[in-house]
Scaffold this motif. Structure first.
Motif, PDB file in Angstrom:
ATOM      1  N   ARG A  83       0.821  -1.206   0.000  1.00 16.54           N
ATOM      2  CA  ARG A  83       0.000   0.000   0.000  1.00 16.54           C
ATOM      3  C   ARG A  83       0.863   1.268   0.000  1.00 16.54           C
ATOM      4  O   ARG A  83       0.532   2.257  -0.658  1.00 16.54           O
ATOM      5  CB  ARG A  83      -0.930   0.016   1.212  1.00 16.54           C
ATOM      6  N   VAL A  84       1.962   1.253   0.739  1.00 18.41           N
ATOM      7  CA  VAL A  84       2.844   2.426   0.777  1.00 18.41           C
ATOM      8  C   VAL A  84       3.482   2.650  -0.600  1.00 18.41           C
ATOM      9  O   VAL A  84       3.543   3.776  -1.097  1.00 18.41           O
ATOM     10  CB  VAL A  84       3.924   2.274   1.865  1.00 18.41           C
ATOM     11  N   GLN A 108       2.238   1.660  -3.426  1.00 17.02           N
ATOM     12  CA  GLN A 108       1.129   2.053  -4.288  1.00 17.02           C
ATOM     13  C   GLN A 108       0.820   3.546  -4.112  1.00 17.02           C
ATOM     14  O   GLN A 108       0.654   4.281  -5.090  1.00 17.02           O
ATOM     15  CB  GLN A 108      -0.099   1.214  -3.947  1.00 17.02           C
ATOM     16  N   GLU A 109       0.761   3.993  -2.860  1.00 19.87           N
ATOM     17  CA  GLU A 109       0.493   5.410  -2.573  1.00 19.87           C
ATOM     18  C   GLU A 109       1.603   6.292  -3.132  1.00 19.87           C
ATOM     19  O   GLU A 109       1.342   7.355  -3.708  1.00 19.87           O
ATOM     20  CB  GLU A 109       0.374   5.616  -1.061  1.00 19.87           C
ATOM     21  N   ASN A 161       1.093   9.126  -6.022  1.00 23.10           N
ATOM     22  CA  ASN A 161       1.530  10.502  -5.786  1.00 23.10           C
ATOM     23  C   ASN A 161       2.460  10.986  -6.889  1.00 23.10           C
ATOM     24  O   ASN A 161       2.385  12.138  -7.324  1.00 23.10           O
ATOM     25  CB  ASN A 161       2.237  10.611  -4.432  1.00 23.10           C
ATOM     26  N   HIS A 181      -1.664  15.804  -0.869  1.00 22.77           N
ATOM     27  CA  HIS A 181      -0.329  15.218  -0.923  1.00 22.77           C
ATOM     28  C   HIS A 181       0.209  15.019   0.487  1.00 22.77           C
ATOM     29  O   HIS A 181       0.792  13.979   0.812  1.00 22.77           O
ATOM     30  CB  HIS A 181       0.586  16.130  -1.733  1.00 22.77           C
ATOM     31  N   GLY A 204      -1.394  12.096   2.154  1.00 25.69           N
ATOM     32  CA  GLY A 204      -0.903  10.857   1.562  1.00 25.69           C
ATOM     33  C   GLY A 204       0.443  10.457   2.134  1.00 25.69           C
ATOM     34  O   GLY A 204       0.670   9.281   2.457  1.00 25.69           O
ATOM     35  N   MET A 258       1.417   7.106   4.496  1.00 29.94           N
ATOM     36  CA  MET A 258       2.534   6.225   4.171  1.00 29.94           C
ATOM     37  C   MET A 258       3.422   5.995   5.392  1.00 29.94           C
ATOM     38  O   MET A 258       3.785   4.856   5.721  1.00 29.94           O
ATOM     39  CB  MET A 258       3.349   6.823   3.018  1.00 29.94           C
ATOM     40  N   ARG A 286       1.540   3.897   8.078  1.00 24.24           N
ATOM     41  CA  ARG A 286       1.448   2.470   7.716  1.00 24.24           C
ATOM     42  C   ARG A 286       2.759   1.751   8.005  1.00 24.24           C
ATOM     43  O   ARG A 286       2.770   0.647   8.555  1.00 24.24           O
ATOM     44  CB  ARG A 286       1.080   2.326   6.238  1.00 24.24           C
TER      45      ARG A 286
END
Length: 218
Positions: A132-133, A135-136, A140, A182, A185, A189, A192
């Protein structure tokens, strides 16, 4: 203070785990529910088309069938993006390679992925957190970096997994963080990775690019 911090971390961890379970359920429903229903409709339309003699009506039914086929492909891609089945089956690296194909086809950004060292099997929670990190970070980059290429490296050692993502983009001032979305987001990250027992470090230079480094003890 420590008790308050631990309670906050437990709440954040519970929220993230709950979100992931819901995302997994939605992805499965899209693929096996909605996707399968649309497939049945498409095959039905193809059968109807074969029995139509009037050319205009035949062409119309064929166009509808093709539109449904396109929608099925889009739903499949969305399902994979939400929760890649390869993540729990084959692990982090294969899942990331699969996602990068989707990422490049969607955003037109080429990602040069390299992996060094012996890949280690990670617990499900760590797999999901790191995926997920990454992906984020990649989303971005597509939104803010104004770049056409990304360098991504996985370095596996006995002690840790180190992932570096460099975008060769326009960069930004960390204190400004390109606006609220941003900034949030980046905060997600870091949170997580923290909950997974790791770290997320971000550095950026205007006109040069942004580097994101993830460290996860193994």
């Amino acid at each position: 203070m420590d008790d308050i911090l631990q309670t906050k971390q437990k709440i954040n961890s519970y929220i993230i785990d709950s979100q992931e379970e819901e995302i997994k359920r939605i992805a499965l429903e899209l693929h096996e529910g909605v996707g399968q229903n649309l497939y049945s409709i498409m095959t039905g339309l193809q059968f109807v088309e074969s029995g139509i003699a009037e050319q205009n009506m035949k062409s119309y039914v064929r166009e509808m069938s093709q539109l449904i086929e396109k929608t099925i492909r889009e739903i499949k891609l969305l399902s994979v993006e939400l929760h890649p089945p390869t993540l729990s089956t084959f692990g982090l690296l294969p899942a990331m390679k699969s996602y990068l194909k989707l990422y490049t086809s969607t955003f037109g950004i080429l990602v040069d992925l390299e992996s060094a060292g012996k890949e280690t099997s990670l617990p499900d929670r760590s797999n999901i957190a790191v995926f997920r990190v990454c992906q984020e970070a990649l989303v971005n980059i597509a939104k803010y970096a104004d770049t056409s290429k990304v360098k991504m490296t996985f370095l596996w050692t006995e002690e840790e997994l180190k992932i570096t993502i460099y975008d060769f983009g326009k960069g930004f001032q960390l204190e400004e963080q390109n606006g609220v979305h941003h900034s949030s987001g980046l905060a997600v990250m870091k949170e997580r990775m923290h909950l997974a027992g790791g770290m997320c470090t971000i550095s950026s230079k205007i006109g040069v690019g942004t580097s994101i480094e993830l460290l996860l003890p193994l």
